[in-house]
Design a protein around this motif. Sequence first.
Motif, mmCIF file in Angstrom:
data_model
loop_
_atom_site.group_PDB
_atom_site.id
_atom_site.type_symbol
_atom_site.label_atom_id
_atom_site.label_comp_id
_atom_site.label_asym_id
_atom_site.label_seq_id
_atom_site.Cartn_x
_atom_site.Cartn_y
_atom_site.Cartn_z
ATOM 1 N N UNK A 1 0.842 -1.183 0.000
ATOM 2 C CA UNK A 1 0.000 0.000 0.000
ATOM 3 C C UNK A 1 0.881 1.239 0.000
ATOM 4 N N UNK A 2 0.534 2.191 -0.849
ATOM 5 C CA UNK A 2 1.232 3.472 -0.881
ATOM 6 C C UNK A 2 0.422 4.521 -0.130
ATOM 7 N N UNK A 3 -0.880 4.591 -0.439
ATOM 8 C CA UNK A 3 -1.740 5.591 0.182
ATOM 9 C C UNK A 3 -3.180 5.110 0.120
ATOM 10 N N UNK A 4 -3.977 5.569 1.081
ATOM 11 C CA UNK A 4 -5.390 5.219 1.108
ATOM 12 C C UNK A 4 -6.193 6.428 1.550
ATOM 13 N N UNK A 5 -7.462 6.458 1.116
ATOM 14 C CA UNK A 5 -8.338 7.566 1.470
ATOM 15 C C UNK A 5 -9.722 7.023 1.791
ATOM 16 N N UNK A 6 -10.356 7.579 2.811
ATOM 17 C CA UNK A 6 -11.698 7.156 3.190
ATOM 18 C C UNK A 6 -12.715 7.645 2.161
ATOM 19 N N UNK B 1 -10.080 11.298 5.749
ATOM 20 C CA UNK B 1 -8.939 10.588 6.339
ATOM 21 C C UNK B 1 -8.077 9.970 5.266
ATOM 22 N N UNK B 2 -6.774 10.056 5.489
ATOM 23 C CA UNK B 2 -5.812 9.472 4.569
ATOM 24 C C UNK B 2 -4.736 8.716 5.354
ATOM 25 N N UNK B 3 -4.054 7.853 4.637
ATOM 26 C CA UNK B 3 -2.970 7.067 5.237
ATOM 27 C C UNK B 3 -1.873 6.927 4.191
ATOM 28 N N UNK B 4 -0.617 7.003 4.636
ATOM 29 C CA UNK B 4 0.525 6.853 3.730
ATOM 30 C C UNK B 4 1.549 5.904 4.324
ATOM 31 N N UNK C 1 5.277 5.038 5.214
ATOM 32 C CA UNK C 1 6.284 5.983 5.707
ATOM 33 C C UNK C 1 7.197 6.502 4.592
ATOM 34 N N UNK C 2 7.530 5.658 3.645
ATOM 35 C CA UNK C 2 8.509 6.038 2.633
ATOM 36 C C UNK C 2 8.026 7.139 1.688
ATOM 37 N N UNK C 3 6.716 7.420 1.672
ATOM 38 C CA UNK C 3 6.206 8.455 0.769
ATOM 39 C C UNK C 3 5.621 9.653 1.504
ATOM 40 N N UNK C 4 5.584 9.598 2.806
ATOM 41 C CA UNK C 4 5.020 10.713 3.580
ATOM 42 C C UNK C 4 5.766 12.007 3.271
ATOM 43 N N UNK C 5 4.994 13.063 3.038
ATOM 44 C CA UNK C 5 5.580 14.344 2.709
ATOM 45 C C UNK C 5 5.880 14.523 1.235
ATOM 46 N N UNK C 6 5.793 13.446 0.445
ATOM 47 C CA UNK C 6 6.077 13.524 -0.989
ATOM 48 C C UNK C 6 4.842 13.225 -1.834
ATOM 49 N N UNK C 7 4.005 12.293 -1.378
ATOM 50 C CA UNK C 7 2.820 11.882 -2.136
ATOM 51 C C UNK C 7 1.563 12.403 -1.453
#
Length: 127
Positions: A47-52, A57-60, A62-68
Motif C-alpha cells: 500500500x502506498x496511500x489510502x483515502x476514506x 482521512x488518509x494514510x501513507x 512511511x517512505x512516501x510521507x511528505x512527498x505523495x
Amino acid sequence: QVQLVESGGGSVQAGGSLRLSCAASGRTFSRFSMGWFRQAPGKERELVAAISWSGGNTHYVDSVKGRFTISRDKDKNTVYLQMNSLKPEDTAVYCCAARGISFSSSVYTERSDYDYWGQGTQVTVSS
C-alpha cells in the motif's frame, strides 16, 4: 461491477513529479474507500496511500510521507495520487483499488480489504 482505469504513469528523472489518476465506473464510487498500491519487480505489492470515502482521512506508507498526496473528486469519480520528489526506489507498477463496503471515515491498509483492482500503470524513476 466496478471498473478502475489508471492513467498518468511514465518515466521521469529523480526529483520529478507525476500525477496518477484512477477513474471509476459501474457503481456508487462516492461510497468507496480507495487505495493506491505499488509493486516493484521481485517485491510484494504494498500500500502506498489510502483515502476514506468521506475524503477526510488518509494514510501513507512511511517512505512516501511528505512527498505523495492522495485525493478524490467525487463529481469526476476519480482518485488521484500526486507524487513529488520522486526517487528511483519509487519505480513500480501502481494500481488503484476500491473497497465497496466502508465506514465513512475509515481507511483500509491491507490488500485483502479491497474488492476491485485496476490494471496498473508503470512509473519509472531514473537517477
